[in-house]
Design a protein around this motif. Structure first.
Motif, PDB file in Angstrom:
ATOM      1  N   ARG A 152       0.797  -1.230   0.000  1.00 24.78           N
ATOM      2  CA  ARG A 152       0.000   0.000   0.000  1.00 24.78           C
ATOM      3  C   ARG A 152       0.830   1.281   0.000  1.00 24.78           C
ATOM      4  NH1 ARG A 152      -5.265  -1.286   3.723  1.00 24.78           N
ATOM      5  NH2 ARG A 152      -5.831  -3.196   2.667  1.00 24.78           N
ATOM      6  N   GLU A 153       2.130   1.168  -0.146  1.00 28.57           N
ATOM      7  CA  GLU A 153       2.954   2.368  -0.267  1.00 28.57           C
ATOM      8  C   GLU A 153       3.312   2.546  -1.743  1.00 28.57           C
ATOM      9  OE1 GLU A 153       7.093   4.290   1.496  1.00 28.57           O
ATOM     10  OE2 GLU A 153       6.436   2.340   2.214  1.00 28.57           O
ATOM     11  N   ILE A 154       3.041   3.754  -2.252  1.00 29.48           N
ATOM     12  CA  ILE A 154       3.263   4.022  -3.679  1.00 29.48           C
ATOM     13  C   ILE A 154       4.702   4.489  -3.923  1.00 29.48           C
ATOM     14  CG2 ILE A 154       2.671   5.649  -5.537  1.00 29.48           C
ATOM     15  CD1 ILE A 154       0.464   3.750  -5.379  1.00 29.48           C
ATOM     16  N   PHE A 155       5.325   3.908  -4.935  1.00 28.23           N
ATOM     17  CA  PHE A 155       6.670   4.324  -5.337  1.00 28.23           C
ATOM     18  C   PHE A 155       6.622   4.752  -6.801  1.00 28.23           C
ATOM     19  CE2 PHE A 155       7.146   1.271  -1.938  1.00 28.23           C
ATOM     20  CZ  PHE A 155       8.147   1.817  -1.141  1.00 28.23           C
ATOM     21  N   GLY A 156       6.999   6.012  -7.060  1.00 30.68           N
ATOM     22  CA  GLY A 156       7.002   6.522  -8.426  1.00 30.68           C
ATOM     23  C   GLY A 156       8.395   6.441  -9.035  1.00 30.68           C
ATOM     24  N   ARG A 157       8.422   6.544 -10.370  1.00 31.94           N
ATOM     25  CA  ARG A 157       9.678   6.491 -11.134  1.00 31.94           C
ATOM     26  C   ARG A 157      10.555   5.328 -10.661  1.00 31.94           C
ATOM     27  NH1 ARG A 157       8.968  12.121 -10.274  1.00 31.94           N
ATOM     28  NH2 ARG A 157       7.937  12.951 -12.103  1.00 31.94           N
ATOM     29  N   MET A 158       9.919   4.196 -10.557  1.00 34.50           N
ATOM     30  CA  MET A 158      10.609   2.999 -10.050  1.00 34.50           C
ATOM     31  C   MET A 158      11.577   2.460 -11.099  1.00 34.50           C
ATOM     32  SD  MET A 158      11.081   0.944  -7.673  1.00 34.50           S
ATOM     33  CE  MET A 158       9.898   0.816  -6.351  1.00 34.50           C
ATOM     34  N   ASN A 159      12.678   1.902 -10.605  1.00 35.26           N
ATOM     35  CA  ASN A 159      13.584   1.190 -11.510  1.00 35.26           C
ATOM     36  C   ASN A 159      13.908  -0.164 -10.884  1.00 35.26           C
ATOM     37  OD1 ASN A 159      15.843   1.446  -9.700  1.00 35.26           O
ATOM     38  ND2 ASN A 159      15.972   3.582 -10.349  1.00 35.26           N
ATOM     39  N   GLU A 160      14.592  -1.003 -11.628  1.00 32.07           N
ATOM     40  CA  GLU A 160      14.797  -2.385 -11.179  1.00 32.07           C
ATOM     41  C   GLU A 160      15.630  -2.456  -9.905  1.00 32.07           C
ATOM     42  OE1 GLU A 160      16.001  -4.778 -14.527  1.00 32.07           O
ATOM     43  OE2 GLU A 160      14.361  -4.000 -15.734  1.00 32.07           O
ATOM     44  N   ARG A 161      16.625  -1.585  -9.793  1.00 24.27           N
ATOM     45  CA  ARG A 161      17.480  -1.611  -8.601  1.00 24.27           C
ATOM     46  C   ARG A 161      16.693  -1.218  -7.348  1.00 24.27           C
ATOM     47  NH1 ARG A 161      22.738   1.971  -7.924  1.00 24.27           N
ATOM     48  NH2 ARG A 161      21.116   3.208  -7.037  1.00 24.27           N
ATOM     49  N   GLU A 162      15.870  -0.155  -7.491  1.00 21.94           N
ATOM     50  CA  GLU A 162      15.054   0.299  -6.359  1.00 21.94           C
ATOM     51  C   GLU A 162      14.030  -0.769  -5.971  1.00 21.94           C
ATOM     52  OE1 GLU A 162      14.852   2.919  -4.147  1.00 21.94           O
ATOM     53  OE2 GLU A 162      16.873   3.132  -4.935  1.00 21.94           O
ATOM     54  N   LEU A 163      13.463  -1.404  -6.992  1.00 23.97           N
ATOM     55  CA  LEU A 163      12.449  -2.432  -6.727  1.00 23.97           C
ATOM     56  C   LEU A 163      13.044  -3.554  -5.886  1.00 23.97           C
ATOM     57  CD1 LEU A 163       9.584  -3.509  -7.196  1.00 23.97           C
ATOM     58  CD2 LEU A 163      10.418  -4.587  -9.288  1.00 23.97           C
ATOM     59  N   ARG A 164      14.239  -3.972  -6.243  1.00 23.90           N
ATOM     60  CA  ARG A 164      14.894  -5.037  -5.469  1.00 23.90           C
ATOM     61  C   ARG A 164      15.121  -4.586  -4.024  1.00 23.90           C
ATOM     62  NH1 ARG A 164      17.858  -9.704  -5.819  1.00 23.90           N
ATOM     63  NH2 ARG A 164      17.631  -9.898  -8.060  1.00 23.90           N
ATOM     64  N   LYS A 165      15.530  -3.342  -3.861  1.00 27.99           N
ATOM     65  CA  LYS A 165      15.787  -2.831  -2.510  1.00 27.99           C
ATOM     66  C   LYS A 165      14.493  -2.820  -1.675  1.00 27.99           C
ATOM     67  CE  LYS A 165      18.186   1.134  -2.788  1.00 27.99           C
ATOM     68  NZ  LYS A 165      19.147   2.194  -2.882  1.00 27.99           N
ATOM     69  N   VAL A 166      13.411  -2.362  -2.299  1.00 28.27           N
ATOM     70  CA  VAL A 166      12.135  -2.297  -1.562  1.00 28.27           C
ATOM     71  C   VAL A 166      11.671  -3.707  -1.194  1.00 28.27           C
ATOM     72  CG1 VAL A 166       9.696  -1.636  -1.712  1.00 28.27           C
ATOM     73  CG2 VAL A 166      11.438  -0.120  -2.635  1.00 28.27           C
ATOM     74  N   ILE A 167      11.774  -4.634  -2.149  1.00 29.39           N
ATOM     75  CA  ILE A 167      11.345  -6.016  -1.875  1.00 29.39           C
ATOM     76  C   ILE A 167      12.207  -6.627  -0.771  1.00 29.39           C
ATOM     77  CG2 ILE A 167      11.247  -8.361  -2.836  1.00 29.39           C
ATOM     78  CD1 ILE A 167      10.261  -7.107  -5.460  1.00 29.39           C
ATOM     79  N   ASP A 168      13.515  -6.403  -0.832  1.00 28.53           N
ATOM     80  CA  ASP A 168      14.407  -6.932   0.213  1.00 28.53           C
ATOM     81  C   ASP A 168      14.032  -6.370   1.579  1.00 28.53           C
ATOM     82  OD1 ASP A 168      15.780  -8.481  -1.534  1.00 28.53           O
ATOM     83  OD2 ASP A 168      17.530  -7.166  -1.706  1.00 28.53           O
ATOM     84  N   ARG A 169      13.737  -5.072   1.597  1.00 29.18           N
ATOM     85  CA  ARG A 169      13.408  -4.433   2.868  1.00 29.18           C
ATOM     86  C   ARG A 169      12.115  -5.020   3.462  1.00 29.18           C
ATOM     87  NH1 ARG A 169      13.139   1.133   1.520  1.00 29.18           N
ATOM     88  NH2 ARG A 169      10.888   1.147   1.649  1.00 29.18           N
ATOM     89  N   VAL A 170      11.112  -5.185   2.616  1.00 28.74           N
ATOM     90  CA  VAL A 170       9.844  -5.742   3.069  1.00 28.74           C
ATOM     91  C   VAL A 170      10.032  -7.193   3.512  1.00 28.74           C
ATOM     92  CG1 VAL A 170       7.594  -6.495   2.208  1.00 28.74           C
ATOM     93  CG2 VAL A 170       8.394  -4.213   1.712  1.00 28.74           C
ATOM     94  N   ASP A 171      10.848  -7.922   2.771  1.00 32.43           N
ATOM     95  CA  ASP A 171      11.102  -9.339   3.088  1.00 32.43           C
ATOM     96  C   ASP A 171      11.761  -9.463   4.474  1.00 32.43           C
ATOM     97  OD1 ASP A 171      11.141 -12.017   2.709  1.00 32.43           O
ATOM     98  OD2 ASP A 171      12.894 -12.033   1.399  1.00 32.43           O
ATOM     99  N   GLN A 172      12.677  -8.547   4.758  1.00 31.40           N
ATOM    100  CA  GLN A 172      13.362  -8.613   6.047  1.00 31.40           C
ATOM    101  C   GLN A 172      12.446  -8.271   7.209  1.00 31.40           C
ATOM    102  OE1 GLN A 172      16.773  -6.116   5.369  1.00 31.40           O
ATOM    103  NE2 GLN A 172      17.664  -7.653   4.016  1.00 31.40           N
ATOM    104  N   LYS A 173      11.398  -7.498   6.912  1.00 30.35           N
ATOM    105  CA  LYS A 173      10.444  -7.149   7.976  1.00 30.35           C
ATOM    106  C   LYS A 173       9.639  -8.363   8.411  1.00 30.35           C
ATOM    107  CE  LYS A 173       8.351  -3.413   6.322  1.00 30.35           C
ATOM    108  NZ  LYS A 173       7.333  -2.411   6.155  1.00 30.35           N
ATOM    109  N   GLY A 174       9.576  -9.357   7.499  1.00 25.96           N
ATOM    110  CA  GLY A 174       8.846 -10.582   7.812  1.00 25.96           C
ATOM    111  C   GLY A 174       7.367 -10.437   7.599  1.00 25.96           C
ATOM    112  N   THR A 175       6.607 -11.320   8.254  1.00 24.36           N
ATOM    113  CA  THR A 175       5.160 -11.351   8.095  1.00 24.36           C
ATOM    114  C   THR A 175       4.536 -10.143   8.745  1.00 24.36           C
ATOM    115  OG1 THR A 175       5.261 -13.729   8.163  1.00 24.36           O
ATOM    116  CG2 THR A 175       3.116 -12.749   8.525  1.00 24.36           C
ATOM    117  N   LYS A 176       3.540  -9.551   8.009  1.00 22.08           N
ATOM    118  CA  LYS A 176       2.864  -8.364   8.557  1.00 22.08           C
ATOM    119  C   LYS A 176       2.086  -8.712   9.796  1.00 22.08           C
ATOM    120  CE  LYS A 176       0.954  -7.266   4.633  1.00 22.08           C
ATOM    121  NZ  LYS A 176       0.112  -6.660   3.623  1.00 22.08           N
TER     122      LYS A 176
END
Ligand code: FES
Length: 178
Positions: A154-178
């Motif tokens: 539910r957080e919007i990211f504009g002008r996304m690129n592949e490197r940023e996408l990986r970083k966001v996914i990694d960050r969310v993954d490390q947070k674990g289950t919501k």
């Protein structure tokens, strides 16, 4: 008396919750929509099972076809279990011309999703086998000036690129289950 087999396959307290929500909204304008929204929000995997749809139909007295058509008309309803985290990639024209197909393929690659049931169709919802992530597409977020747009939990990211996408996914993954 309702057949036990037709009860939603949820915990007892969830059944009580569903019945309570039905009692609150049944018969009111937009009541079915509100009931389904509340029930899906409560579900751990954010979806409406067939059993739940049948249960809502029986308890509200509405035809199952009507309940089903509401659940399928609105894109925010899910009929399959969703991952703990959602990566939603816009496939609208503005985002497409700015590389959203590559972002989509990249998200699938990062998360190890191999399925491509519709042969690359632009409208999809794919969940990892461990139910940790769901990758979805949307027609337009209404933020075309920020294309390409991706929404993660539910957080919007504009002008996304592949490197940023990986970083966001990694960050969310490390947070674990919501
Ligand atoms: S086309 Fe992507 S936000 Fe509009």
């Amino acid at each position: 008396m309702l057949d036990v087999k037709e009860r939603p396959q949820t915990e007892v307290e969830d059944q009580a919750f569903i019945d309570g929500v039905i009692a609150e909204y049944a018969g009111k304008p937009g009541g079915i929509l509100s009931i389904l929204e509340r029930v899906q929000e409560r579900n751990r995997h954010k979806y409406l099972s067939k059993e739940v749809l049948r249960w809502v139909a029986r308890k509200t007295g509405e035809p199952l076809s009507r309940i089903y058509s509401v659940a399928t008309f609105y894109s925010f309803f899910n009929l399959e279990p969703q991952g703990d985290h959602t990566v939603c990639i816009c496939r609208g024209t503005a985002c497409h011309t700015r590389g959203s197909r590559d972002l989509l393929n990249n998200a699938k690659l990062i998360l190890g999703i191999r399925q491509d049931p519709d042969g690359g169709a632009d409208k999809l919802s794919l969940t990892t086998p461990d139910k940790k992530f769901t990758v979805r597409t949307v027609a337009c977020f209404g933020q075309c000036a920020l294309a390409p747009v991706v929404e993660v939990d539910r957080e919007i990211f504009g002008r996304m690129n592949e490197r940023e996408l990986r970083k966001v996914i990694d960050r969310v993954d490390q947070k674990g289950t919501k």
